[in-house]
Design a protein around this motif. Sequence first.
Motif, mmCIF file in Angstrom:
data_model
loop_
_atom_site.group_PDB
_atom_site.id
_atom_site.type_symbol
_atom_site.label_atom_id
_atom_site.label_comp_id
_atom_site.label_asym_id
_atom_site.label_seq_id
_atom_site.Cartn_x
_atom_site.Cartn_y
_atom_site.Cartn_z
ATOM 1 N N MET A 1 0.850 -1.167 0.000
ATOM 2 C CA MET A 1 0.000 0.000 0.000
ATOM 3 C C MET A 1 0.901 1.237 0.000
ATOM 4 O O MET A 1 1.768 1.382 0.841
ATOM 5 N N ASN A 2 0.683 2.121 -0.978
ATOM 6 C CA ASN A 2 1.495 3.331 -1.029
ATOM 7 C C ASN A 2 0.935 4.389 -0.073
ATOM 8 O O ASN A 2 -0.103 4.207 0.552
ATOM 9 N N ALA A 3 1.642 5.521 0.029
ATOM 10 C CA ALA A 3 1.265 6.571 0.993
ATOM 11 C C ALA A 3 -0.138 7.114 0.724
ATOM 12 O O ALA A 3 -0.914 7.327 1.663
ATOM 13 N N ALA A 4 -0.478 7.349 -0.540
ATOM 14 C CA ALA A 4 -1.804 7.893 -0.868
ATOM 15 C C ALA A 4 -2.897 6.906 -0.460
ATOM 16 O O ALA A 4 -3.917 7.308 0.121
ATOM 17 N N GLN A 5 -2.685 5.638 -0.753
ATOM 18 C CA GLN A 5 -3.684 4.635 -0.371
ATOM 19 C C GLN A 5 -3.869 4.618 1.148
ATOM 20 O O GLN A 5 -4.996 4.565 1.630
ATOM 21 N N SER A 6 -2.768 4.675 1.863
ATOM 22 C CA SER A 6 -2.828 4.680 3.321
ATOM 23 C C SER A 6 -3.547 5.929 3.835
ATOM 24 O O SER A 6 -4.402 5.841 4.720
ATOM 25 N N ASP A 7 -3.212 7.089 3.275
ATOM 26 C CA ASP A 7 -3.844 8.345 3.688
ATOM 27 C C ASP A 7 -5.351 8.309 3.491
ATOM 28 O O ASP A 7 -6.117 8.682 4.381
ATOM 29 N N PHE A 8 -5.768 7.855 2.319
ATOM 30 C CA PHE A 8 -7.199 7.859 2.031
ATOM 31 C C PHE A 8 -7.937 6.726 2.743
ATOM 32 O O PHE A 8 -9.116 6.863 3.063
ATOM 33 N N GLN A 9 -7.232 5.639 3.029
ATOM 34 C CA GLN A 9 -7.838 4.574 3.843
ATOM 35 C C GLN A 9 -8.092 5.102 5.253
ATOM 36 O O GLN A 9 -9.142 4.822 5.847
ATOM 37 N N GLN A 10 -7.159 5.884 5.780
ATOM 38 C CA GLN A 10 -7.356 6.501 7.101
ATOM 39 C C GLN A 10 -8.616 7.380 7.094
ATOM 40 O O GLN A 10 -9.407 7.346 8.040
ATOM 41 N N LEU A 11 -8.783 8.157 6.042
ATOM 42 C CA LEU A 11 -9.949 9.034 5.953
ATOM 43 C C LEU A 11 -11.238 8.223 5.874
ATOM 44 O O LEU A 11 -12.235 8.560 6.516
ATOM 45 N N ARG A 12 -11.216 7.140 5.122
ATOM 46 C CA ARG A 12 -12.401 6.271 5.048
ATOM 47 C C ARG A 12 -12.774 5.723 6.422
ATOM 48 O O ARG A 12 -13.945 5.687 6.798
ATOM 49 N N ILE A 13 -11.777 5.270 7.168
ATOM 50 C CA ILE A 13 -12.018 4.712 8.500
ATOM 51 C C ILE A 13 -12.591 5.791 9.414
ATOM 52 O O ILE A 13 -13.540 5.543 10.167
ATOM 53 N N LYS A 14 -12.041 6.994 9.347
ATOM 54 C CA LYS A 14 -12.542 8.102 10.159
ATOM 55 C C LYS A 14 -13.996 8.425 9.784
ATOM 56 O O LYS A 14 -14.812 8.747 10.650
ATOM 57 N N LEU A 15 -14.327 8.317 8.511
ATOM 58 C CA LEU A 15 -15.690 8.574 8.060
ATOM 59 C C LEU A 15 -16.655 7.514 8.599
ATOM 60 O O LEU A 15 -17.760 7.838 9.048
ATOM 61 N N ILE A 16 -16.244 6.271 8.576
ATOM 62 C CA ILE A 16 -17.076 5.195 9.118
ATOM 63 C C ILE A 16 -17.317 5.422 10.610
ATOM 64 O O ILE A 16 -18.443 5.300 11.101
ATOM 65 N N LEU A 17 -16.272 5.781 11.327
ATOM 66 C CA LEU A 17 -16.402 6.064 12.758
ATOM 67 C C LEU A 17 -17.313 7.266 12.988
ATOM 68 O O LEU A 17 -18.151 7.257 13.896
ATOM 69 N N PHE A 18 -17.181 8.297 12.156
ATOM 70 C CA PHE A 18 -18.025 9.480 12.260
ATOM 71 C C PHE A 18 -19.496 9.080 12.135
ATOM 72 O O PHE A 18 -20.321 9.448 12.969
ATOM 73 N N LYS A 19 -19.821 8.327 11.089
ATOM 74 C CA LYS A 19 -21.202 7.906 10.882
ATOM 75 C C LYS A 19 -21.713 7.086 12.067
ATOM 76 O O LYS A 19 -22.849 7.258 12.510
ATOM 77 N N SER A 20 -20.879 6.223 12.591
ATOM 78 C CA SER A 20 -21.247 5.386 13.721
ATOM 79 C C SER A 20 -21.532 6.230 14.960
ATOM 80 O O SER A 20 -22.503 5.989 15.684
ATOM 81 N N LYS A 21 -20.717 7.244 15.191
ATOM 82 C CA LYS A 21 -20.912 8.112 16.358
ATOM 83 C C LYS A 21 -22.173 8.969 16.217
ATOM 84 O O LYS A 21 -22.856 9.224 17.206
ATOM 85 N N VAL A 22 -22.482 9.391 15.004
ATOM 86 C CA VAL A 22 -23.724 10.147 14.793
ATOM 87 C C VAL A 22 -24.915 9.244 15.098
ATOM 88 O O VAL A 22 -25.830 9.625 15.838
ATOM 89 N N ARG A 23 -24.883 8.058 14.539
ATOM 90 C CA ARG A 23 -25.993 7.112 14.743
ATOM 91 C C ARG A 23 -26.160 6.824 16.240
ATOM 92 O O ARG A 23 -27.280 6.852 16.765
ATOM 93 N N SER A 24 -25.066 6.585 16.923
ATOM 94 C CA SER A 24 -25.120 6.323 18.355
ATOM 95 C C SER A 24 -25.737 7.506 19.101
ATOM 96 O O SER A 24 -26.587 7.318 19.980
ATOM 97 N N ALA A 25 -25.342 8.710 18.745
ATOM 98 C CA ALA A 25 -25.831 9.911 19.444
ATOM 99 C C ALA A 25 -27.330 10.117 19.260
ATOM 100 O O ALA A 25 -28.009 10.554 20.180
ATOM 101 N N VAL A 26 -27.848 9.795 18.082
ATOM 102 C CA VAL A 26 -29.285 10.021 17.863
ATOM 103 C C VAL A 26 -30.131 8.801 18.254
ATOM 104 O O VAL A 26 -31.345 8.837 18.104
ATOM 105 N N TYR A 27 -29.465 7.778 18.756
ATOM 106 C CA TYR A 27 -30.189 6.646 19.329
ATOM 107 C C TYR A 27 -29.939 6.544 20.829
ATOM 108 O O TYR A 27 -30.058 5.474 21.417
ATOM 109 N N GLY A 28 -29.561 7.701 21.439
ATOM 110 C CA GLY A 28 -29.500 7.767 22.885
ATOM 111 C C GLY A 28 -28.126 7.734 23.514
ATOM 112 O O GLY A 28 -28.003 7.891 24.721
ATOM 113 N N GLY A 29 -27.078 7.527 22.713
ATOM 114 C CA GLY A 29 -25.727 7.529 23.270
ATOM 115 C C GLY A 29 -25.279 8.947 23.605
ATOM 116 O O GLY A 29 -25.891 9.931 23.182
ATOM 117 N N THR A 30 -24.230 9.039 24.357
ATOM 118 C CA THR A 30 -23.682 10.346 24.706
ATOM 119 C C THR A 30 -22.831 10.858 23.550
ATOM 120 O O THR A 30 -21.854 10.216 23.172
#
Length: 115
Positions: A1-30
Motif C-alpha cells: 500500500m502506497n502513501a496515498a492509499q494509506s492516507d485515504f484509507q485513514q480518511l475512510r475509516i474516520k468517516l465510518i467512525l463518524f457515521k457510527s458516532k452520529v448514529r449512536s448519538a441520535v439513538y441515545g448515546g452520549t
Amino acid sequence: MNAAQSDFQQLRIKLILFKSKVRSAVYGGTPDQEFFSSSGPMGQWFRTIGAVRYSDLPEIGTMSRLYKELVSTANHLISQYRSGKIEEAHEGLKDIDKLAEQLTRLISAVEGRLV
C-alpha cells in the motif's frame, strides 16, 4: 500500500467512525462533542494530511466542504434528538449517509488517480 492509499484509507475509516458516532448519538448515546467539531479526527486529517500532501487537488476543497456539511448536519441531528424530535433525528441520518456517500466517491476518485 502506497502513501496515498494509506492516507485515504485513514480518511475512510474516520468517516465510518463518524457515521457510527452520529448514529449512536441520535439513538441515545452520549455525543462526543470534540469528535463533531473541526478539531475532531476528520478535521485533523483535512488540516494536516489533506492540506499538506494534497492541497493541489481540487477535490480536496470539495471533500473538506462535504466534511463541514457532515459536521453541521450531525450537530443539527443531535440537537433535534435532545429537543425531543427523535423521529426527525433518525430520519436525518439519511442526509448523513448521502453526504458520506458523496465523500466516499470523491475519496475513491482521487485515490484512483494517485495510485
